[in-house]
Design a protein around this motif. Sequence first.
Motif, PDB file in Angstrom:
ATOM      1  N   ILE A 253      -8.984   3.009   3.809  1.00 39.11           N
ATOM      2  CA  ILE A 253      -8.607   1.738   4.429  1.00 39.11           C
ATOM      3  C   ILE A 253      -9.209   1.703   5.825  1.00 39.11           C
ATOM      4  CG2 ILE A 253      -6.721   0.194   5.045  1.00 39.11           C
ATOM      5  CD1 ILE A 253      -4.918   1.932   3.223  1.00 39.11           C
ATOM      6  N   THR A 254     -10.066   0.734   6.092  1.00 42.05           N
ATOM      7  CA  THR A 254     -10.694   0.658   7.410  1.00 42.05           C
ATOM      8  C   THR A 254      -9.777  -0.046   8.403  1.00 42.05           C
ATOM      9  OG1 THR A 254     -11.846  -1.447   6.992  1.00 42.05           O
ATOM     10  CG2 THR A 254     -12.978   0.590   6.330  1.00 42.05           C
ATOM     11  N   GLY A 255      -9.923   0.325   9.672  1.00 35.02           N
ATOM     12  CA  GLY A 255      -9.113  -0.285  10.720  1.00 35.02           C
ATOM     13  C   GLY A 255      -7.627  -0.162  10.443  1.00 35.02           C
ATOM     14  N   ALA A 256      -7.199   1.045  10.062  1.00 30.78           N
ATOM     15  CA  ALA A 256      -5.846   1.194   9.511  1.00 30.78           C
ATOM     16  C   ALA A 256      -4.887   1.990  10.386  1.00 30.78           C
ATOM     17  CB  ALA A 256      -5.926   1.844   8.128  1.00 30.78           C
ATOM     18  N   THR A 257      -5.133   2.035  11.683  1.00 30.04           N
ATOM     19  CA  THR A 257      -4.215   2.771  12.555  1.00 30.04           C
ATOM     20  C   THR A 257      -3.102   1.877  13.096  1.00 30.04           C
ATOM     21  OG1 THR A 257      -5.631   2.378  14.496  1.00 30.04           O
ATOM     22  CG2 THR A 257      -5.997   4.416  13.234  1.00 30.04           C
ATOM     23  N   LYS A 258      -3.160   0.587  12.759  1.00 35.80           N
ATOM     24  CA  LYS A 258      -2.110  -0.342  13.185  1.00 35.80           C
ATOM     25  C   LYS A 258      -2.163  -1.590  12.312  1.00 35.80           C
ATOM     26  CE  LYS A 258      -5.142  -2.226  16.781  1.00 35.80           C
ATOM     27  NZ  LYS A 258      -5.335  -2.457  18.236  1.00 35.80           N
ATOM     28  N   GLY A 259      -1.198  -2.470  12.510  1.00 33.63           N
ATOM     29  CA  GLY A 259      -1.201  -3.777  11.862  1.00 33.63           C
ATOM     30  C   GLY A 259      -1.192  -3.719  10.346  1.00 33.63           C
ATOM     31  N   LEU A 260      -1.934  -4.654   9.725  1.00 35.15           N
ATOM     32  CA  LEU A 260      -1.929  -4.769   8.273  1.00 35.15           C
ATOM     33  C   LEU A 260      -2.514  -3.534   7.591  1.00 35.15           C
ATOM     34  CD1 LEU A 260      -3.037  -8.508   7.795  1.00 35.15           C
ATOM     35  CD2 LEU A 260      -0.730  -7.548   7.829  1.00 35.15           C
ATOM     36  N   GLY A 261      -3.531  -2.939   8.198  1.00 34.66           N
ATOM     37  CA  GLY A 261      -4.126  -1.744   7.617  1.00 34.66           C
ATOM     38  C   GLY A 261      -3.151  -0.593   7.564  1.00 34.66           C
ATOM     39  N   LEU A 262      -2.382  -0.427   8.619  1.00 31.81           N
ATOM     40  CA  LEU A 262      -1.368   0.631   8.654  1.00 31.81           C
ATOM     41  C   LEU A 262      -0.296   0.364   7.603  1.00 31.81           C
ATOM     42  CD1 LEU A 262      -0.073   3.141   9.859  1.00 31.81           C
ATOM     43  CD2 LEU A 262       0.925   1.703  11.653  1.00 31.81           C
ATOM     44  N   ALA A 263       0.116  -0.891   7.458  1.00 28.46           N
ATOM     45  CA  ALA A 263       1.111  -1.240   6.437  1.00 28.46           C
ATOM     46  C   ALA A 263       0.598  -0.907   5.040  1.00 28.46           C
ATOM     47  CB  ALA A 263       1.471  -2.719   6.538  1.00 28.46           C
ATOM     48  N   ASP A 264      -0.685  -1.188   4.799  1.00 31.64           N
ATOM     49  CA  ASP A 264      -1.295  -0.818   3.513  1.00 31.64           C
ATOM     50  C   ASP A 264      -1.213   0.685   3.296  1.00 31.64           C
ATOM     51  OD1 ASP A 264      -1.985  -3.473   3.193  1.00 31.64           O
ATOM     52  OD2 ASP A 264      -4.082  -3.186   3.771  1.00 31.64           O
ATOM     53  N   ALA A 265      -1.578   1.442   4.320  1.00 33.25           N
ATOM     54  CA  ALA A 265      -1.598   2.901   4.217  1.00 33.25           C
ATOM     55  C   ALA A 265      -0.207   3.453   3.950  1.00 33.25           C
ATOM     56  CB  ALA A 265      -2.182   3.509   5.486  1.00 33.25           C
ATOM     57  N   ILE A 266       0.795   2.923   4.643  1.00 34.91           N
ATOM     58  CA  ILE A 266       2.172   3.395   4.461  1.00 34.91           C
ATOM     59  C   ILE A 266       2.636   3.158   3.030  1.00 34.91           C
ATOM     60  CG2 ILE A 266       4.575   2.977   5.120  1.00 34.91           C
ATOM     61  CD1 ILE A 266       3.519   2.375   7.972  1.00 34.91           C
ATOM     62  N   ARG A 267       2.412   1.948   2.528  1.00 36.39           N
ATOM     63  CA  ARG A 267       2.856   1.637   1.161  1.00 36.39           C
ATOM     64  C   ARG A 267       2.104   2.474   0.134  1.00 36.39           C
ATOM     65  NH1 ARG A 267       5.406  -1.518  -2.421  1.00 36.39           N
ATOM     66  NH2 ARG A 267       6.732  -2.341  -0.778  1.00 36.39           N
ATOM     67  N   LEU A 268       0.800   2.546   0.248  1.00 37.81           N
ATOM     68  CA  LEU A 268       0.001   3.255  -0.754  1.00 37.81           C
ATOM     69  C   LEU A 268       0.223   4.760  -0.714  1.00 37.81           C
ATOM     70  CD1 LEU A 268      -3.300   1.204  -0.379  1.00 37.81           C
ATOM     71  CD2 LEU A 268      -1.687   1.117  -2.295  1.00 37.81           C
ATOM     72  N   SER A 269       0.561   5.289   0.451  1.00 34.01           N
ATOM     73  CA  SER A 269       0.778   6.741   0.565  1.00 34.01           C
ATOM     74  C   SER A 269       2.079   7.182  -0.100  1.00 34.01           C
ATOM     75  CB  SER A 269       0.795   7.155   2.044  1.00 34.01           C
ATOM     76  OG  SER A 269       1.935   6.638   2.705  1.00 34.01           O
ATOM     77  N   LYS A 270       2.958   6.243  -0.402  1.00 33.57           N
ATOM     78  CA  LYS A 270       4.220   6.591  -1.061  1.00 33.57           C
ATOM     79  C   LYS A 270       4.020   6.988  -2.519  1.00 33.57           C
ATOM     80  CE  LYS A 270       7.054   3.686   1.976  1.00 33.57           C
ATOM     81  NZ  LYS A 270       7.899   2.469   2.082  1.00 33.57           N
ATOM     82  N   ASP A 271       2.867   6.630  -3.069  1.00 36.18           N
ATOM     83  CA  ASP A 271       2.518   7.011  -4.445  1.00 36.18           C
ATOM     84  C   ASP A 271       1.860   8.387  -4.399  1.00 36.18           C
ATOM     85  OD1 ASP A 271       1.399   7.364  -6.965  1.00 36.18           O
ATOM     86  OD2 ASP A 271       0.862   5.251  -7.185  1.00 36.18           O
ATOM     87  N   ASP A 272       2.477   9.359  -5.021  1.00 34.59           N
ATOM     88  CA  ASP A 272       1.956  10.733  -4.999  1.00 34.59           C
ATOM     89  C   ASP A 272       0.603  10.866  -5.678  1.00 34.59           C
ATOM     90  OD1 ASP A 272       4.180  11.627  -3.614  1.00 34.59           O
ATOM     91  OD2 ASP A 272       5.276  12.221  -5.425  1.00 34.59           O
ATOM     92  N   ASN A 273       0.221   9.869  -6.455  1.00 36.17           N
ATOM     93  CA  ASN A 273      -1.080   9.904  -7.128  1.00 36.17           C
ATOM     94  C   ASN A 273      -2.210   9.387  -6.242  1.00 36.17           C
ATOM     95  OD1 ASN A 273      -0.220  10.919  -9.685  1.00 36.17           O
ATOM     96  ND2 ASN A 273       0.656   8.912 -10.143  1.00 36.17           N
ATOM     97  N   ASN A 274      -1.877   8.975  -5.006  1.00 38.68           N
ATOM     98  CA  ASN A 274      -2.880   8.453  -4.088  1.00 38.68           C
ATOM     99  C   ASN A 274      -3.199   9.447  -2.978  1.00 38.68           C
ATOM    100  OD1 ASN A 274      -2.965   5.985  -5.438  1.00 38.68           O
ATOM    101  ND2 ASN A 274      -1.471   5.012  -4.089  1.00 38.68           N
ATOM    102  N   ILE A 275      -4.463   9.553  -2.639  1.00 35.23           N
ATOM    103  CA  ILE A 275      -4.899  10.204  -1.405  1.00 35.23           C
ATOM    104  C   ILE A 275      -5.389   9.083  -0.499  1.00 35.23           C
ATOM    105  CG2 ILE A 275      -6.582  11.744  -0.323  1.00 35.23           C
ATOM    106  CD1 ILE A 275      -6.627  13.332  -2.949  1.00 35.23           C
TER     107      ILE A 275
END
Length: 246
Positions: free
Chosen positions: A11-33
């Motif tokens: 996820i580019t530009g993902a240290t804040k805002g919408l990108g960070l929200a994407d990262a937080i949600r997707l990281s909850k799936d153990d099948n995702n890196i």
Amino acid sequence: MEKTEKRVILITGATKGLGLADAIRLSKDDNNIVIVNSHRELSDDENKELQANFDNEIEVLTGDVASEDDAKAMIDSIVDKYGKIDVLVNNAGITQDTLLTRMKADSFKQVLNTNLFGAFNMTKFAMKKMQRARKGSIINMSSIAGLHGNLGQANYSSTKAGLVGLTKTTAQEGSLRGIRCNAVAPGMIKTAMTDKLSDKNIKSWEEKIPSGRFGNPDEVAQVVEFLIDNEYMNGQVITVDGGLTM
């Protein structure tokens, strides 16, 4: 090379805002890196603040998406480490708002370089890797400003409209090798960008939005997750705006 069966997501530009929200949600799936991109090196304090959002430490990849060399290096480093890249979310974006007649050419170019040329760079190099695997998903973060324009955002609106065209073409070309591409077009979402609005301006927007409120970043992230998971979604632009553009 660390070959993995897990889904590798950048996820580019993902240290804040919408990108960070994407990262937080997707990281909850153990099948995702999940790998988040920052355009610059984070300080120790910034990195600690970022990592505090996640249960496990998350990988941060530094690079400027507007740089062709950086874009290639980021994709290469992921494939060298994990053997593949499954998902690219082109989220990196900037704004430099002012009325068109007052806008400097450099301002237009800088927003264009990050928001649109950056997505082109990342998509180009990610697609080359995905084509070999004959699968992949690319999601572009557009905006309702790209669908209908917005006062003071000639540069930003142009790039977000450009992302719609890039999405459609990428979907057509990518489908030849099992690659899908979709876009998300958020409306008024609670982020640092909208926090700058005056109370009067916020109230004015809320009166225009049928849902009567601004969205939250996770509501956008839910759509990103859906587009990644649904293998029959391709070439679509999904608005997340509380009905503002219906």
